[in-house]
Design an enzyme around this catalytic site. Structure first.
Site, PDB file in Angstrom:
ATOM      1  N   SER A  67      -4.062  -1.608 -10.700  1.00  0.00           N
ATOM      2  CA  SER A  67      -3.801  -3.088 -10.527  1.00  0.00           C
ATOM      3  C   SER A  67      -3.760  -3.813  -9.163  1.00  0.00           C
ATOM      4  O   SER A  67      -4.829  -3.831  -9.172  1.00  0.00           O
ATOM      5  CB  SER A  67      -1.671  -2.589 -10.588  1.00  0.00           C
ATOM      6  N   ASP A 318      -2.035  -3.948 -22.302  1.00  0.00           N
ATOM      7  CA  ASP A 318      -2.471  -4.110 -21.093  1.00  0.00           C
ATOM      8  C   ASP A 318      -2.335  -5.748 -20.551  1.00  0.00           C
ATOM      9  O   ASP A 318      -3.146  -6.316 -20.613  1.00  0.00           O
ATOM     10  CB  ASP A 318      -2.892  -3.806 -19.927  1.00  0.00           C
ATOM     11  N   HIS A 343      -1.649  -0.463 -19.115  1.00  0.00           N
ATOM     12  CA  HIS A 343      -2.269  -0.577 -17.267  1.00  0.00           C
ATOM     13  C   HIS A 343      -2.661   0.621 -16.583  1.00  0.00           C
ATOM     14  O   HIS A 343      -2.225   1.505 -16.373  1.00  0.00           O
ATOM     15  CB  HIS A 343      -1.001  -0.855 -16.892  1.00  0.00           C
TER      16      HIS A 343
END
Length: 382
Positions: A67, A318, A343
């Site tokens: 991320s 995601d 994710h």
């Protein structure tokens, strides 16, 4: 596997790394030291110091991040190639800045996750926002909404209920993992599918809003431990306070909602966003800073010429993947894309229930990293 030392470096102003203690977020003068460039410099200084202290200055360093951490890992490799030989950047949306990718990509991605499971589920959620607005406009609407949503305290604004629902659907799409997990919340395997099962199983007489609430409750109460929900004044359990500051200064992602998404349509308004930031923090956002500092536009040309040894891994479940690098840029800057991945799912602990595609993805990553290390030591010997 690598016989390596694993080091997790905490980002300044997150967790326990508060430079000014309890006063770290009190003013722009203190929190102004929170930005990605200084965080990267922290990592560089710490890594060099650690290698010196361990008498291992010739040992190679490989970066891992997911991320925002994935963005940092990729950027670190570009900014400090003399310190790290490579980076695995998982679910790193480095192209969501400066309109490099469509503004509507993120929420279109969330919506597609639900739509691909059940068209009815998608349509119910899409229709729930109008029902929410209609209910709140009634004389006792907020009181009824508080009751129906099992709010621990009476709601003062429909916005809180909307944000509560919105967050449940967005985060569930992000963590649509193939196995039971406890990352954002405790959730079952493939939670989007489980949410849609709840919606599709409810009788036609139920309102779209009540169905959306029932589905959202899976996110907030899968463990069945909550008797009521702190909808209006929930805790910052994910540490987003620091990210709010970064979004108001450097991490300006102009996200919008299209008419095709399951959310209320809206267009990003920089002037309105900037005014909110000035009121909250007394700062003006820099919408072009990230692409100025790290690049991004025509990234395939830029990285092909001077970058190397970066893995960009993305799962198409995601919604952040739509702002990621999805195609190989060179022989050593590769994109590993999985259709069913969520994710940074590749960073989750391995389990016996992991699907074959995830096992294979991790093997690919390990093989590539081994090749970087082998190449490094070969160069060292020559």
């Amino acid at each position: 596997m690598f016989r390596a030392l694993l080091v997790f470096i905490e980002h300044r102003f997150y967790g326990e790394s508060m430079p000014f203690g309890k006063d770290s977020y009190n003013s722009a003068e203190t929190v102004g030291y929170l930005d990605s460039q200084q965080a990267l410099a922290d990592y560089a200084v710490l890594i060099r110091s650690l290698k010196q202290n361990l008498s291992s200055e010739a040992s190679p360093v490989v970066l891992f991040g997911g991320s925002y951490g994935g963005m940092l890992a990729a950027w670190f490799r570009l900014k400090y190639p003399h310190i790290a030989i490579g980076a695995l950047a998982s679910s790193a949306p480095i192209l969501y800045f400066d309109d490099i990718t469509p503004q509507t990509g993120f929420y279109d991605g969330v919506s597609q996750d639900f739509k691909s499971v059940s068209l009815n589920c998608f349509q119910v959620i899409k229709g729930s926002w109008a029902e929410l607005e209609a209910l709140s406009s009634q004389r006792q609407g907020l009181a009824e909404l508080s009751k129906n949503f099992k709010s621990c305290k009476g709601l003062h604004s429909v916005d809180a209920a909307q944000d509560w629902l919105w967050a449940a659907f967005v985060y569930t799409a992000m963590v649509n993992y193939p196995t039971e997990a406890n990352f954002m919340m405790h959730l079952p395997a493939y939670p989007v599918k489980e949410m849609c099962k709840i919606i599709d199983a409810l009788p036609p007489g139920e309102t779209k809003l009540s169905k959306a609430f029932a589905a959202a409750s899976l996110y907030y109460n899968y463990s069945q431990t909550e008797n009521c929900f702190n909808i209006e004044h929930g805790s910052d359990s994910h540490g987003l306070h620091g990210w709010d500051w970064q979004a108001c200064t450097e991490m300006v992602m102009p996200l919008s909602c299209s008419n095709e998404s399951m959310f209320t349509p809206y267009s990003f308004n920089y002037n309105a966003f900037a005014e909110q930031c000035r009121q909250k923090y007394g700062v003006t956002p820099r919408p072009h800073w990230i692409t100025t500092e790290f690049g991004g536009k025509r990234i395939e040309l830029m990285l092909k010429r001077f970058g190397s040894n970066i893995i960009f891994s993305n799962g198409m479940q995601d919604p952040w993947s739509r702002g990621g690098v999805l195609k190989n840029i060179s022989a050593s800057i590769v994109a590993l894309v999985t259709e069913e991945g969520a994710h940074h799912v590749d960073f989750r602990s391995a389990t016996e229930d992991d699907p074959d595609w995830l096992v294979q993805q991790r093997r690919q990553e390990v093989d590539i990293i081994h090749s970087w290390i082998d190449e490094y030591y070969a160069d060292l010997r020559s």
